[in-house]
Scaffold this active site. Structure first.
Site, PDB file in Angstrom:
ATOM      1  N   THR A   1      45.236  13.245 -18.839  1.00  0.00           N
ATOM      2  CA  THR A   1      44.719  14.366 -19.624  1.00  0.00           C
ATOM      3  C   THR A   1      43.387  14.784 -18.996  1.00  0.00           C
ATOM      4  O   THR A   1      42.941  14.195 -18.021  1.00  0.00           O
ATOM      5  CB  THR A   1      44.413  13.937 -21.080  1.00  0.00           C
ATOM      6  OG1 THR A   1      43.243  13.098 -21.075  1.00  0.00           O
ATOM      7  CG2 THR A   1      45.558  13.160 -21.683  1.00  0.00           C
TER       8      THR A   1
ATOM      9  N   LYS B   1      38.419  13.538 -14.754  1.00  0.00           N
ATOM     10  CA  LYS B   1      37.064  13.373 -14.220  1.00  0.00           C
ATOM     11  C   LYS B   1      36.013  13.149 -15.305  1.00  0.00           C
ATOM     12  O   LYS B   1      34.870  12.862 -15.006  1.00  0.00           O
ATOM     13  CB  LYS B   1      36.653  14.634 -13.451  1.00  0.00           C
ATOM     14  CG  LYS B   1      37.429  14.868 -12.186  1.00  0.00           C
ATOM     15  CD  LYS B   1      36.971  16.120 -11.476  1.00  0.00           C
ATOM     16  CE  LYS B   1      37.552  17.383 -12.064  1.00  0.00           C
ATOM     17  NZ  LYS B   1      38.994  17.580 -11.845  1.00  0.00           N
TER      18      LYS B   1
ATOM     19  N   GLU C   1      41.179   7.732  -7.687  1.00  0.00           N
ATOM     20  CA  GLU C   1      41.233   8.436  -6.408  1.00  0.00           C
ATOM     21  C   GLU C   1      41.460   9.935  -6.603  1.00  0.00           C
ATOM     22  O   GLU C   1      40.925  10.762  -5.876  1.00  0.00           O
ATOM     23  CB  GLU C   1      42.355   7.830  -5.545  1.00  0.00           C
ATOM     24  CG  GLU C   1      42.598   8.481  -4.197  1.00  0.00           C
ATOM     25  CD  GLU C   1      41.362   8.510  -3.312  1.00  0.00           C
ATOM     26  OE1 GLU C   1      41.076   7.486  -2.703  1.00  0.00           O
ATOM     27  OE2 GLU C   1      40.696   9.576  -3.234  1.00  0.00           O
TER      28      GLU C   1
ATOM     29  N   VAL D   1      38.928  13.469  -7.068  1.00  0.00           N
ATOM     30  CA  VAL D   1      38.471  14.396  -6.029  1.00  0.00           C
ATOM     31  C   VAL D   1      39.603  14.606  -5.017  1.00  0.00           C
ATOM     32  O   VAL D   1      40.175  13.628  -4.531  1.00  0.00           O
ATOM     33  CB  VAL D   1      37.242  13.826  -5.275  1.00  0.00           C
ATOM     34  CG1 VAL D   1      36.781  14.791  -4.188  1.00  0.00           C
ATOM     35  CG2 VAL D   1      36.105  13.517  -6.233  1.00  0.00           C
TER      36      VAL D   1
ATOM     37  N   LEU E   1      44.495  13.361  -1.856  1.00  0.00           N
ATOM     38  CA  LEU E   1      43.847  13.054  -0.560  1.00  0.00           C
ATOM     39  C   LEU E   1      43.027  11.767  -0.680  1.00  0.00           C
ATOM     40  O   LEU E   1      42.373  11.540  -1.690  1.00  0.00           O
ATOM     41  CB  LEU E   1      42.917  14.200  -0.142  1.00  0.00           C
ATOM     42  CG  LEU E   1      43.567  15.550   0.120  1.00  0.00           C
ATOM     43  CD1 LEU E   1      42.473  16.575   0.471  1.00  0.00           C
ATOM     44  CD2 LEU E   1      44.586  15.460   1.241  1.00  0.00           C
TER      45      LEU E   1
ATOM     46  N   ASP F   1      33.677  22.373 -12.221  1.00  0.00           N
ATOM     47  CA  ASP F   1      34.675  21.395 -11.768  1.00  0.00           C
ATOM     48  C   ASP F   1      34.259  20.809 -10.413  1.00  0.00           C
ATOM     49  O   ASP F   1      34.323  19.600 -10.188  1.00  0.00           O
ATOM     50  CB  ASP F   1      36.025  22.130 -11.679  1.00  0.00           C
ATOM     51  CG  ASP F   1      37.137  21.218 -11.281  1.00  0.00           C
ATOM     52  OD1 ASP F   1      37.371  20.241 -12.023  1.00  0.00           O
ATOM     53  OD2 ASP F   1      37.751  21.463 -10.226  1.00  0.00           O
TER      54      ASP F   1
ATOM     55  N   LYS G   1      32.994  16.945  -9.235  1.00  0.00           N
ATOM     56  CA  LYS G   1      33.568  16.196  -8.107  1.00  0.00           C
ATOM     57  C   LYS G   1      32.481  15.699  -7.154  1.00  0.00           C
ATOM     58  O   LYS G   1      32.496  14.533  -6.742  1.00  0.00           O
ATOM     59  CB  LYS G   1      34.571  17.059  -7.350  1.00  0.00           C
ATOM     60  CG  LYS G   1      35.843  17.311  -8.148  1.00  0.00           C
ATOM     61  CD  LYS G   1      36.757  18.267  -7.420  1.00  0.00           C
ATOM     62  CE  LYS G   1      38.002  18.530  -8.252  1.00  0.00           C
ATOM     63  NZ  LYS G   1      38.771  19.654  -7.733  1.00  0.00           N
TER      64      LYS G   1
ATOM     65  N   GLY H   1      47.422  20.625  -7.423  1.00  0.00           N
ATOM     66  CA  GLY H   1      48.852  20.695  -7.707  1.00  0.00           C
ATOM     67  C   GLY H   1      49.335  19.410  -8.340  1.00  0.00           C
ATOM     68  O   GLY H   1      48.858  18.323  -8.021  1.00  0.00           O
TER      69      GLY H   1
END
Ligand code: ADP
Ligand code: ASP
Ligand code: MG
Length: 814
Positions: A553, A577, A604, A607, A611, A676, A680, A794
């Site tokens: 969430t 986050k 992970e 951010v 990746l 946002d 990060k 995504g």
């Protein structure tokens, strides 16, 4: 000669008794005798009835009538009509006898151990009698043998000791004169003075061993309701499996520490007479089961794990114990006088304290006896008052193979530790066949399963996942787990069990694991109403090993319970986050708690979606590298917007297009505000060790002031008014051969988040679509930075990153 014994679970119903008769038939070709327990559950009921009578509760009569009916019905079902009446009369006769005793208990309000033994004896007497008649009815020449005729004991009611000299002789004499199939009552015997005694709860196994020993049987077969002696109690550990063979000593240790499948004393007569004991399943008669014998192979390090509940731990400590010869003798003599059996003892070499475990029910008695024994030392403050902890369990790992093999206790305690099971006392016998640990009773199922995994399933691990958030990411995660399930289980020995799913409205749990293909729909349809606290409480109370909470969430209500979750030794994996970008204090507390509890907190996907940003950064730092700067395009949405904002396009149209394609938050201002991205880079900065708050970061808000209020539609309308100013920025950049990029930079301890432009030499220049890029300039990578680049937004890539973190925990758990 073979001795067979069928337990209560094998004779619980007339239908079961019929199948037992079929199992016995082939043995009739040879020499055989059969021992029976009371019908399943009857002994417990008899104890309950006598207690009611003792308490002057007339309900005992109703319960007695139920028992009578159960036995009479069995006669009617098992025996042909013409022979029934005399057998029914005999059953009634016995029940009347029982009724008389109970009436006595009712009147005198006293139930001595002697009376209780007598009451309990009716279970076996009724059962073996009826079964002997059922055999006869099937044409088998059978005879009922009341073991009280031949099993001679002392007068220790409830746990009588067998006099083998007399018993062996009586049994042999009896068998010389009786050639029909003997159907023997388990559990009971007679004292020298002719009173009925019992051999201890579950003692029918022992009766069978006594007969086997006396008659020098070739085999003793204990028939029960499971496939033999298993690696753990199958009711507690679903993955337990049959141990094909074990030594008498191993079986004794396991049963002593709670493996109820065989009564510990059973091994003794079998061992002295070299009789193998087979444990077989009445419900699966062709299965080999377990054989317990002297030459059991020592293939495995350990053979089984068992547990014993309702234990208390008593601790006696103080300087008065130090080096004083005789203190422990006095302590244990006191307990012996009180007839309290000590299950486990542990004394530290400092001799400052002695702790020992006993059954819960004796705690008070033990404490007051010890306090009395040591009253002078306590008064002189040489010894403290006895400390007591109740409601504990003992878990024991048992096996001959652990002798002289280092690492067993290491494996045992690290597996308990990783699962947050607190060990309160430890004991290892010098036989090195058993290591026992005292744990809280609430942790026992978790402890057994964790140990079972650690010792028996080689590297196989079950991860128990609790997922909150079933939007795009949560949903793709469940799909991925489903697709990968078999492969992971087969190749990586990881079983990813999703135990719970929840969205903001509903939650659904299944301890055994939800059906992945339908659990989200099922949760939405039939789930109970969602409440984050209840969800967390339930997850904690299930207390499953290798539990992982996955938060998909973006809610602060969920991150509010992280601390509680980690404190309960549950790992967390999340793309959310909110926790790591809240106060620095919260960020460090969560990390500390995870570390202290030995669990993982992995994020992970905070951010750059899937990746490998945070892991890479941490690997660099752990290996001694120092970060000089971090630059990044960290918003897939903003990158999409600025990389498609080419000549001739209007800024407001590009934002609209991004929204239509699903690249933005429902309100695109949440992306354009830059918050946002700020969160990060804040998290990345914190990972490098800097202490920052969100408010320390300068953020360029791309939403013009007059667009900040109102609905999304209002926003788009007003945004059009600003197309010209954005166009100006773009054209300025273009004229220098540069492109606009929304960038986050950490440099020299300062963080900024802003719109800037880059030339064609810059790695950000060619970034397209919704990709992210991160440049890490460090002491090692200072000439050219390390570049991490790729799709950074995504559901699918984020879910994949979350999944990877879950699996990372699986590998850690091994
Ligand atoms: P019976 O009525 O045949 O005497 P019990 O109920 O006394 O049967 O013993 C069988 C039960 O022992 C099984 O149903 C199982 O739940 C329990 N048990 C505990 N530990 C073990 C173990 N290690 N292996 C097999 N069974 C076990
Ligand atoms: N019926 C007795 C009991 O329940 C003995 C046995 O089943 O072994 O304890
Ligand atoms: Mg039993």
């Amino acid at each position: 000669m073979k001795i067979l014994k069928f337990g209560g679970s094998s004779v619980a119903t007339p239908a079961r008794i019929q199948s037992v008769i079929e199992i016995v038939k082939p043995y009739l070709k040879g020499d055989v005798a059969v021992v029976f327990s009371a019908f399943g559950g009857v002994t417990d009921v008899l104890i309950g009835i006598s207690k009611l009578a003792l308490e002057s509760n007339l309900e005992y009569k109703t319960k007695l009538a139920d028992i009578e009916k159960r036995h009479l019905d069995a006669v009617r079902e098992l025996i042909g009509v013409q022979k029934q009446s005399s057998i029914l009369a005999q059953v009634k006769f016995m029940i009347n006898e029982l009724e008389d005793v109970l009436h006595g208990v009712f009147l005198v309000k006293e139930r001595t151990p002697r009376t209780l033994d007598y009451v309990m004896s009716f279970g076996e007497r009724l059962s073996a009698y009826i079964i002997s008649e059922a055999f006869k009815d099937k044409g088998v020449a059978a005879e009922f043998l009341d073991a009280r005729k031949v099993v001679r004991t002392d007068g220790h009611f409830g746990y009588a000791k067998v006099d083998f000299d007399v018993t062996n002789k009586l049994i042999n004499d009896h068998f010389k004169n009786h050639t029909d199939l003997q159907i023997i009552t388990g559990f009971i015997g007679t004292s020298e003075t002719g009173e009925t005694t019992t051999l201890g709860r579950s003692g029918s196994d022992y009766t069978a061993a006594i007969f086997a020993g006396a008659l020098h049987a070739t085999d003793l077969e204990i028939w029960t309701d499971v496939d033999g002696m298993m690696t753990a109690d199958p009711r507690m550990v679903k993955k337990a499996f049959t141990v094909p063979q074990m030594s008498y000593e191993e079986a004794m240790e396991l049963s002593h520490f709670g493996a109820k499948v065989i009564f510990p004393a059973t091994m003794q007569p079998a061992m002295v007479n070299h009789i193998p004991i087979w444990i077989k399943n009445t419900f699966n008669p062709t299965f080999e089961g377990t054989v317990i014998h002297a030459n059991a192979k020592n293939g495995k390090l350990i053979k089984g794990i068992s547990s014993m509940n309702n234990v208390s731990l008593l601790n006696v400590q103080g300087s008065g114990l130090l080096g004083v010869v005789g203190a422990s003798m006095r302590l244990f003599a006191t307990l012996a006088r009180e007839k309290i059996s000590v299950i486990l003892i542990s004394q530290a070499s400092s001799e400052h304290s002695i702790c020992f475990a006993i059954e819960n029910q004796y705690t008070r008695q033990a404490k007051s006896a010890i306090d009395k024994e040591f009253q002078y030392e306590i008064r002189n403050e040489e010894i403290d008052e006895v400390q007591v902890e109740t409601d504990l369990s003992i878990v024991a790992v048992v096996g001959d193979g652990m002798k002289h093999s280092p690492g067993t206790s290491g494996r045992m305690f690290s597996s308990l530790g990783k699962n947050g099971v607190n060990v309160m006392a430890i004991a290892q016998g010098s036989s090195e066949r058993n290591i026992s640990a005292v744990v809280r009773q609430a942790d026992v199922a978790k402890a057994l399963n964790a140990l079972h995994e650690a010792f028996f399933l080689s590297d196989r691990k079950v991860l128990n996942v609790f997922l909150v958030g079933t939007g795009l990411i949560g949903n793709s995660l469940v799909n991925m787990i489903e697709e990968q399930y078999n492969k992971l289980a087969k190749e990586n020995l990881l079983e990813v069990n999703v135990v719970a799913v929840a969205n903001s409205k509903k939650m659904l749990f299944n301890e055994e694991g939800l059906k992945l293909s339908s659990c989200i729909d099922e949760m939405k349809k039939d789930g109970q109403s969602m409440n984050m606290k209840e969800f967390a409480d339930k997850m904690v109370s299930l207390n499953l090993p290798n539990s992982i909470f996955v938060d998909c969430t973006s809610s602060e209500e969920v991150t509010a319970v992280y601390e509680t979750i980690l404190s309960a030794n549950i790992s967390i994996v999340t793309p959310n986050k909110k926790a790591n970008s809240a106060s620095m204090e919260q960020y460090t507390n969560l990390k500390k708690t995870a570390f202290k509890r030995g669990v993982k907190f992995l994020y992970e996907t905070n951010v750059g979606a899937g990746l490998p940003v945070i892991n890479t950064l941490n690997d660099l730092l752990l290996s001694g590298d120092k970060v000089i700067s971090i630059e990044g395009v960290l918003s897939g949405t903003l990158n999409f917007i600025f990389s498609s904002y080419t000549d001739g396009k209007k800024f407001s149209d590009v934002v609209k297009e991004a929204k239509e394609k699903g690249y933005t938050e429902p309100d695109p201002r949440d992306d354009l505000s830059g918050m946002d991205v700020a969160r990060k880079i804040l998290i990345l900065s914190r990972e490098t060790g800097l202490s920052f708050e969100l408010s320390d970061i300068q953020v360029e808000n791309l939403v013009p002031v007059d667009c900040q209020k109102g609905s999304v539609d209002d926003f788009f309308k007003t945004l059009e008014k600003h197309d010209a100013s954005f166009e100006k920025l773009r054209d300025e950049a273009f004229s220098k051969g540069e492109k606009l990029r929304y960038m986050a930079v950490l440099n020299e301890g300062k963080v900024s988040v802003k719109l800037g432009s880059v030339n064609s030499q810059h790695p950000f220049y060619s970034l397209s679509g919704s990709d992210n890029i991160i440049l890490l300039t460090t002491e090692r990578y200072h000439e050219r930075p390390m570049v991490i680049r790729g799709p950074g937004a995504g559901a699918a890539v984020t879910a994949a990153g979350v999944f990877a973190d879950v699996i990372r925990i699986g590998h850690y758990a091994k």
